[in-house]
Design an enzyme around this catalytic site. Structure first.
Site, PDB file in Angstrom:
ATOM      1  N   LYS A 135      35.845  31.475  28.844  1.00 23.85           N
ATOM      2  CA  LYS A 135      36.508  30.616  29.846  1.00 23.85           C
ATOM      3  C   LYS A 135      35.446  29.811  30.577  1.00 23.85           C
ATOM      4  O   LYS A 135      34.471  30.362  31.088  1.00 23.85           O
ATOM      5  CB  LYS A 135      37.279  31.466  30.842  1.00 23.85           C
ATOM      6  CG  LYS A 135      37.845  30.641  31.998  1.00 23.85           C
ATOM      7  CD  LYS A 135      38.980  31.318  32.693  1.00 23.85           C
ATOM      8  CE  LYS A 135      38.527  32.216  33.795  1.00 23.85           C
ATOM      9  NZ  LYS A 135      39.642  32.569  34.702  1.00 23.85           N
TER      10      LYS A 135
HETATM   11  C1  R5P Z   1      38.328  33.381  39.751  1.00 22.67           C
HETATM   12  O1  R5P Z   1      38.039  34.194  40.566  1.00 22.67           O
HETATM   13  C2  R5P Z   1      38.951  33.751  38.520  1.00 22.67           C
HETATM   14  O2  R5P Z   1      38.082  33.983  37.467  1.00 22.67           O
HETATM   15  C3  R5P Z   1      40.060  32.868  38.077  1.00 22.67           C
HETATM   16  O3  R5P Z   1      40.728  33.571  37.093  1.00 22.67           O
HETATM   17  C4  R5P Z   1      39.659  31.535  37.522  1.00 22.67           C
HETATM   18  O4  R5P Z   1      38.860  30.833  38.414  1.00 22.67           O
HETATM   19  C5  R5P Z   1      40.877  30.715  37.102  1.00 22.67           C
HETATM   20  O5  R5P Z   1      41.641  30.398  38.169  1.00 22.67           O
HETATM   21  P1  R5P Z   1      41.701  28.913  38.753  1.00 22.67           P
HETATM   22  O6  R5P Z   1      42.493  28.122  37.758  1.00 22.67           O
HETATM   23  O7  R5P Z   1      42.395  29.063  40.060  1.00 22.67           O
HETATM   24  O8  R5P Z   1      40.304  28.406  38.875  1.00 22.67           O
END
Ligand code: R5P
Length: 292
Positions: free
Chosen positions: A205
C-alpha cells in the site's frame, strides 16, 4: 556492495511489456502455494484482478477521529460495499459482525500515537500469527518507515511477519508510511514499495503520486493506494482512476469514504472505478446520481 552514491537512476520500466503471470492472476504471486493463492483470491477479485479495501484502522494511532467515533454505527453498515476490511483486531472483534464474511486484512503492527513527536520512530508486531489465524485473517498489514527513525525495526517486523505469513499461507500487506519529516516523492514511493516487496510483502500500500506508472512497474507485486486526507469526492474519484490507469490493483481507502457525507455512495462509486473501469468523471456522475 550496493551504494548510496554514484548510482545510475532507474530509467527503463518496460511500461509496454506485460508482466509474466506464472499461471495466477495476481501479479508476481504465481509461485506461492495453494493457501496463499486462496487468500489472495479473497483479497483480490479474480475477475477484475482488483480490490476495494475499507481502511478503518486509524484509531490505533489517532483515537476516535472524525467518522470513526462509533465503529458499530459508521463502519459496520459500510462493510458490505468492501471486498476487504482493514482494521485492528480490537476494532473488528468489538464492532464488526463475523457474519459479514468479508476478507480481513488485519492491522498487525502497533505504532506511535499522534501524541508522540516523531511518528516515524517505528513499530513492532501488534498481534501474533496465531491470533491472526483465529481472526481468520486473509492478510496482515505491516507499517514500515523507510527513511524514518523506525526504518530498521519496522523492516525487521515486516521480515518476521513475512516468515510467519509464508509458514501459514497468509499474505503480508507492506504499508509505506509517510511521517512528518519523510519524503513524499515518486522516488521515495517507488523505493519504499520495492523494498517492502523484496523483503516479503505480497502486496503493497502506498500513495498516488506523479509518475505512478513507474512506481507500479518497478514493484513486482500488486499495489493498492491509500486515500490520504479527505478530498472533495470528485478529486478522490479522479485520484482512484489515475492510480488504476497507472496499473494499481485497487484502493485501501478510509477518510475519503467514512468522512464523506455519503459514505455508502462513495464506496459504490469507488467500486465502479476499481472493478468496472469507470473513469473519474463517470464515477462522480454515478456518485451524484446515487446521492440524489
Ligand atoms: C493509517 O493509519 C492507515 O494505515 C490507513 O489504513 C491508511 O492511511 C488508509 O487510510 P486513508 O485512506 O484514510 O489514508
Amino acid at each position: 556492495m550496493a551504494d548510496a552514491v554514484g548510482n545510475k537512476d532507474a530509467k527503463n520500466y518496460y511500461l509496454d511489456t506485460p508482466v509474466t503471470d506464472n499461471g495466477f492472476f495476481a501479479k508476481g504471486l504465481g509461485n506461492t502455494d495453494w493457501g496463499m493463492k486462496n487468500r489472495l483470491s479473497r483479497l483480490f477479485n479474480p475477475k477484475s484482478g482488483n480490490t476495494v479495501m475499507l481502511a478503518f484502522d486509524h484509531g490505533y494511532i489517532m483515537g476516535p477521529t472524525a467518522g470513526l467515533e462509533r465503529l458499530d454505527v459508521t463502519i459496520a453498515p459500510l462493510c458490505e460495499y468492501a471486498d476487504v476490511l482493514m482494521g485492528t483486531r480490537g476494532a473488528i472483534r468489538s464492532c464488526i459482525p463475523p457474519t459479514l464474511n468479508k476478507a480481513v486484512c488485519l492491522r498487525a503492527t502497533h505504532d506511535t500515537s499522534v501524541f508522540f513527536d516523531d511518528m516515524s520512530v517505528g513499530s513492532g508486531l501488534g498481534c501474533d500469527i496465531e491470533d491472526a489465524i483465529r481472526m481468520n485473517a486473509s492478510a496482515l498489514a505491516i507499517q514500515c518507515f523507510v527513511g524514518g527513525a523506525g526504518e530498521r525495526d519496522s523492516l525487521e517486523t515486516l521480515c518476521r511477519a513475512a516468515d510467519a505469513g509464508y509458514k501459514y499461507g497468509i499474505p503480508i500487506l507492506g504499508v509505506t508510511a509517510v511521517g512528518k519529516e519523510m519524503e513524499r516523492t515518486p522516488r521515495y514511493f517507488s523505493t519504499a514499495s520495492r523494498l517492502l516487496a523484496e523483503l516479503g510483502a505480497s502486496f503493497v500500500k502506498t500513495y498516488y503520486c506523479e509518475g505512478f506508472e513507474k512506481v507500479v512497474a518497478s514493484c513486482p507485486v500488486p499495489i493498492v493506494i491509500a486515500g490520504g486526507k479527505k478530498l472533495p469526492e470528485q478529486e478522490a474519484l479522479e485520484m482512484c482512476y489515475k492510480a488504476m490507469a497507472s496499473g494499481a490493483h485497487g484502493v485501501d481507502m478510509g477518510r475519503n469514504v467514512f468522512q464523506s457525507e455519503h459514505p455508502a455512495e462513495m464506496m459504490s462509486a469507488i467500486r465502479k472505478v476499481v472493478h468496472e473501469g469507470f473513469n473519474g468523471a463517470e464515477a462522480f456522475e454515478f456518485y451524484q446520481d446515487a446521492i440524489h
